[in-house]
Design a protein around this motif. Structure first.
Motif, mmCIF file in Angstrom:
data_model
loop_
_atom_site.group_PDB
_atom_site.id
_atom_site.type_symbol
_atom_site.label_atom_id
_atom_site.label_comp_id
_atom_site.label_asym_id
_atom_site.label_seq_id
_atom_site.Cartn_x
_atom_site.Cartn_y
_atom_site.Cartn_z
ATOM 1 N N LEU A 452 44.642 32.132 38.190
ATOM 2 C CA LEU A 452 43.254 32.472 38.480
ATOM 3 C C LEU A 452 42.308 31.550 37.709
ATOM 4 O O LEU A 452 42.520 31.275 36.519
ATOM 5 N N SER A 453 41.308 31.071 38.428
ATOM 6 C CA SER A 453 40.356 30.166 37.764
ATOM 7 C C SER A 453 39.390 30.944 36.886
ATOM 8 O O SER A 453 38.808 30.411 35.957
ATOM 9 N N ARG A 454 39.188 32.230 37.199
ATOM 10 C CA ARG A 454 38.348 33.090 36.353
ATOM 11 C C ARG A 454 39.182 34.262 35.862
ATOM 12 O O ARG A 454 39.985 34.804 36.631
ATOM 13 N N PRO A 455 39.031 34.650 34.578
ATOM 14 C CA PRO A 455 39.892 35.709 34.038
ATOM 15 C C PRO A 455 39.701 37.039 34.771
ATOM 16 O O PRO A 455 38.616 37.369 35.208
ATOM 17 N N LEU A 456 40.803 37.757 34.871
ATOM 18 C CA LEU A 456 40.782 39.049 35.566
ATOM 19 C C LEU A 456 40.359 40.166 34.605
ATOM 20 O O LEU A 456 40.595 40.089 33.394
ATOM 21 N N ASN A 457 39.787 41.183 35.189
ATOM 22 C CA ASN A 457 39.517 42.395 34.418
ATOM 23 C C ASN A 457 40.740 43.305 34.567
ATOM 24 O O ASN A 457 40.973 43.895 35.616
ATOM 25 N N LEU A 458 41.557 43.352 33.516
ATOM 26 C CA LEU A 458 42.843 44.041 33.600
ATOM 27 C C LEU A 458 42.689 45.525 33.904
ATOM 28 O O LEU A 458 43.471 46.108 34.649
ATOM 29 N N SER A 459 41.637 46.147 33.303
ATOM 30 C CA SER A 459 41.523 47.601 33.495
ATOM 31 C C SER A 459 41.210 47.939 34.952
ATOM 32 O O SER A 459 41.725 48.907 35.507
ATOM 33 N N ASN A 460 40.357 47.121 35.602
ATOM 34 C CA ASN A 460 40.035 47.370 37.023
ATOM 35 C C ASN A 460 41.267 47.214 37.897
ATOM 36 O O ASN A 460 41.545 48.028 38.766
ATOM 37 N N ILE A 461 41.998 46.127 37.639
ATOM 38 C CA ILE A 461 43.202 45.858 38.446
ATOM 39 C C ILE A 461 44.245 46.951 38.197
ATOM 40 O O ILE A 461 44.872 47.467 39.131
ATOM 41 N N GLY A 462 44.383 47.324 36.914
ATOM 42 C CA GLY A 462 45.354 48.363 36.550
ATOM 43 C C GLY A 462 45.023 49.685 37.200
ATOM 44 O O GLY A 462 45.911 50.405 37.684
ATOM 45 N N LYS A 463 43.726 49.983 37.286
ATOM 46 C CA LYS A 463 43.315 51.243 37.897
ATOM 47 C C LYS A 463 43.689 51.261 39.380
ATOM 48 O O LYS A 463 44.196 52.251 39.903
ATOM 49 N N SER A 464 43.416 50.133 40.052
ATOM 50 C CA SER A 464 43.720 50.099 41.490
ATOM 51 C C SER A 464 45.227 50.143 41.741
ATOM 52 O O SER A 464 45.679 50.670 42.744
#
Lengths: 519, 190
Positions: A452-464
């Motif tokens: 990913l060229s921009r860092p991910l928001n782990l908590s959002n992804i983890g929630k989904s």
């Protein structure tokens, strides 16, 4: 006026003449020019033709084992040529020569005939001390003496002749010892032989053929230069190459890499300098353009209609446009080309598209596209035409992570792959859910890396993904059972990359790296 | 054996009428026409094998009554022979024929060629192939001069192909030595 044969349509005259035997046809040729033209266009009525050149000015011809002795006043080689040209190429299955043509020039006259080239069973007998060539599957050679050089030359020829099965050499004397010939013929275990006092039988086991061809890729290039007959014989062999690279980085340099052979063709004024890395030799050819020489060598490699390359690397830059076009033209001309792993190192998308379109769809399994300059920073891939090509869609493994950052809307173009590696501009929670569902239901998916060229928001992804993500954790993993199978889809998410893989719980832990990863 | 006067089974349902170029009508059994691909296709296209269809006489403009008579004789003789297959052509240097065939085709060359044309027109492969083989048997084993006599043609070759000996010129051939017949089909006359 009564109807005559010449009043009939030619097709009907053909039908009548087709019923005639060879000698009646010869007589008909002498009746009139019309008949000669018609007979010349007919297929021969026999399958075998033997020439026996006698010590006097005569030739014995044997058609279908029915002998006729012809006394010929002109030069006998020319007579052979004239007789052979009567027959349509490919219609003679068996041609036998009993005497050696006087000179090499005359020999070449004969072997260059299409009729000889296409005869499946060709015999050159009593050819003198030096061994000539044969394209027969089985043939015999009678000579006075055999020396080591003859055997070595014969071995090299036999190894490059795909349809060769066996040959019988009869000589009054063999000028070598048993261990010496064993060293020559059994060195690569490609030929087996039997020898007694006057006869040597060489055979090639069928299963050894393929490995022999692989080992003699370099040799075949030299072999095909011997004469036209050998060239055609060599060109018909399937070519199998493990590593091949064509690098055209600039107008002044071209590089060809074939297995361990590495040739660099560079411009030196008006001349071309060839540096061969394998033998550490440099050769200069005057008044020659390096592109001509490099592409000529490449065309020899691609001369075969059946080429299989394990790893092919193509490095193209706009600067060497002429050479690039030439190379792609050569690739397009190969009727049956299969590449296992294709690596394209190109300067821009236009070059990549040209290169991809030169390959038939499905002709490569893995595709990697990179920039020709490794230090170039990976930017956003605005031109997504590559993803839409049929060649791209049929590749099983794709790696374009170093080529461009792509938009997540193109994610579905990778659902068909076994493995893929890409760089995405962003990845939303919705995207990863769609990706998870698609890959879980894919029959052939194995693994993928998404950078990913921009860092991910782990908590959002983890929630989904319904995964527990501890605060401040550098990554998290989760797993999902794949429908209708015993396997699972594992997902490892970190801010800069997502790794998705497929694993089965039934497999042993030793072999399954993916299982270990989840632990 | 001719069908010219069908006295045995004059049932119009099983017959068609063909008209030769000189206007003579012949009544042909449908079973016989199966040997001719041209007639068989025509019957199939016009549905002449159906009883409720009116059957117009079929004009055969290229075939004279004498040739038609000869052909009907052939068709009658081969009425119960199995269907001709292309594979039936077997190459043999010796020409052997049935006695009936030898008698049937014991005719001069010009009549033979006319019959060959007719067999080609009606597409009767067995007859066509047999005539070709009979003609080949008349040529085989003969010298060039003998072949010229048999086929009634003059040479257009100036020198022998192999010996180089001059051959008598053919006065009827064109000056530039072109063949008497064109190898490519010529356009039809306007």
């Amino acid at each position: 006026m009564p109807l005559r044969i010449i009043d009939l349509p030619v097709e009907m005259i053909n039908k009548i003449f087709e019923e005639l035997d060879t000698f009646s046809r010869f007589n008909l040729q002498k009746v009139s020019k019309t008949f000669r033209i018609i007979i010349d266009r007919l297929k021969p009525s026999f399958k075998t033709l033997d020439f026996y050149i006698n010590t006097d000015d005569s030739i014995n011809l044997i058609f279908d084992r029915f002998p006729v002795k012809l006394v010929l006043k002109t030069h006998k080689i020319d007579e052979i040529l004239r007789f052979l040209t009567i027959f349509q190429p490919g219609t003679l299955e068996y041609i036998e020569f009993r005497n050696e043509p006087k000179t090499r020039k005359n020999l070449l006259k004969i072997v260059n005939l299409e009729q000889i080239k296409r005869a499946r069973n060709l015999k050159f007998l009593e050819l003198g001390v030096k061994i000539r060539v044969s394209n027969g599957t089985r043939f015999k050679i009678y000579i006075k003496e055999f020396d080591v050089e003859d055997i070595a030359r014969l071995r090299d020829f036999l190894l490059t002749t795909a349809h060769f099965k066996s040959c019988l050499l009869t000589a009054r004397q063999f000028n070598f010892t048993f261990p010496r010939i064993e060293r020559i013929l059994r060195s690569d275990k490609c030929l087996i032989f039997t020898i007694n006092r006057t006869q040597l039988i060489i055979e090639k086991p069928v299963q050894k053929l393929r490995s022999a061809l692989i080992n003699f890729q370099y040799f075949r290039m030299r072999t095909r230069k011997v004469c036209h007959l050998l060239r055609d014989t060599v060109d018909r062999q399937p070519i199998v190459i493990s590593d091949c690279a064509v690098r055209l980085p600039s107008v002044s340099t071209s590089v060809l890499n074939l297995n361990e052979y590495f040739n660099e063709y560079s411009k030196k004024g008006k001349n071309c300098e060839i540096y061969c890395y394998h033998s550490k030799r440099t050769k200069q050819i005057d008044d020659a353009w390096h592109v001509d020489l490099a592409m000529n060598d490449l065309s020899i490699l691609f001369k075969s209609s059946n080429v299989r390359i394990d790893d092919l690397e193509l490095v193209f830059r706009r600067e060497a446009k002429y050479a690039v076009d030439w190379c792609l033209r050569l690739i397009r001309k190969v009727s049956n080309l299969y590449v296992d792993g294709l690596v394209l190192k190109v300067e821009n998308t236009k070059l990549a598209l040209s290169a991809l379109s030169s390959f038939k769809t499905g002709s490569f399994r893995c595709l990697t596209i990179e920039f020709s300059e490794p230090e170039k920073e990976v930017g956003i891939l605005y031109d997504s035409r590559i993803i839409g090509t049929e060649q791209f869609r049929q590749a099983e493994e794709i790696d374009i992570a170093k080529y461009g950052i792509i938009d997540p809307i193109h994610l579905e173009s990778f659902y068909h792959c076994n493995r893929f590696t890409i760089t995405l501009s962003s990845l939303s929670a919705e995207n990863i859910l769609q990706l998870r569902d698609a890959l879980a239901s894919s029959d052939n998916f194995e693994e993928c890396y998404i950078y990913l060229s921009r860092p991910l928001n782990l908590s959002n992804i983890g929630k989904s993904l319904e995964a527990n993500v501890p605060d401040g954790a550098p990554f998290f993993t989760c797993e999902y059972p794949r429908p209708d199978t015993d396997s699972y889809l594992g997902i490892k998410v970190s801010p800069s990359e997502v790794f998705i893989f497929c694993y089965s719980t039934l497999e042993s832990g030793e072999d399954d790296e993916n299982s270990n990863l989840t632990k | 054996m001719s069908c010219e006067e069908p006295t045995t089974s004059p049932t119009p349902e099983n017959n068609i009428t063909v008209v030769s170029s000189d206007g003579k009508e012949f009544l042909l059994d449908l079973k016989l026409t199966e040997q001719s691909e041209t007639l068989a296709r025509l019957i199939s296209n016009f549905e002449y094998d159906r009883t409720d269809v009116k059957k117009d006489p079929v004009p055969l403009g290229n075939i004279t009554s004498a040739q038609m008579q000869k052909i009907i004789e052939w068709l009658q003789h081969h009425r119960y022979y199995p269907k001709w297959e292309q594979n039936d052509i077997h190459y043999s240097t010796s020409f052997t024929f049935e006695t009936w065939v030898e008698e049937y085709l014991n005719i001069p060359n010009n009549e033979m060629f006319e019959l060959l044309n007719a067999a080609n027109y009606l597409n009767i492969p067995r007859l066509f192939s047999t005539i070709c083989r009979i003609m080949a048997s008349r040529i085989t084993g003969k010298s060039a001069e003998q072949i010229r006599t048999v086929l009634n043609i003059k040479t257009d070759v100036k020198n022998d192909v192999y010996t180089g000996i001059p051959i008598q010129e053919d006065s009827s051939s064109s000056e530039d030595g072109m063949s008497e017949i064109s190898l490519s089909p010529s356009p039809p006359p306007i």
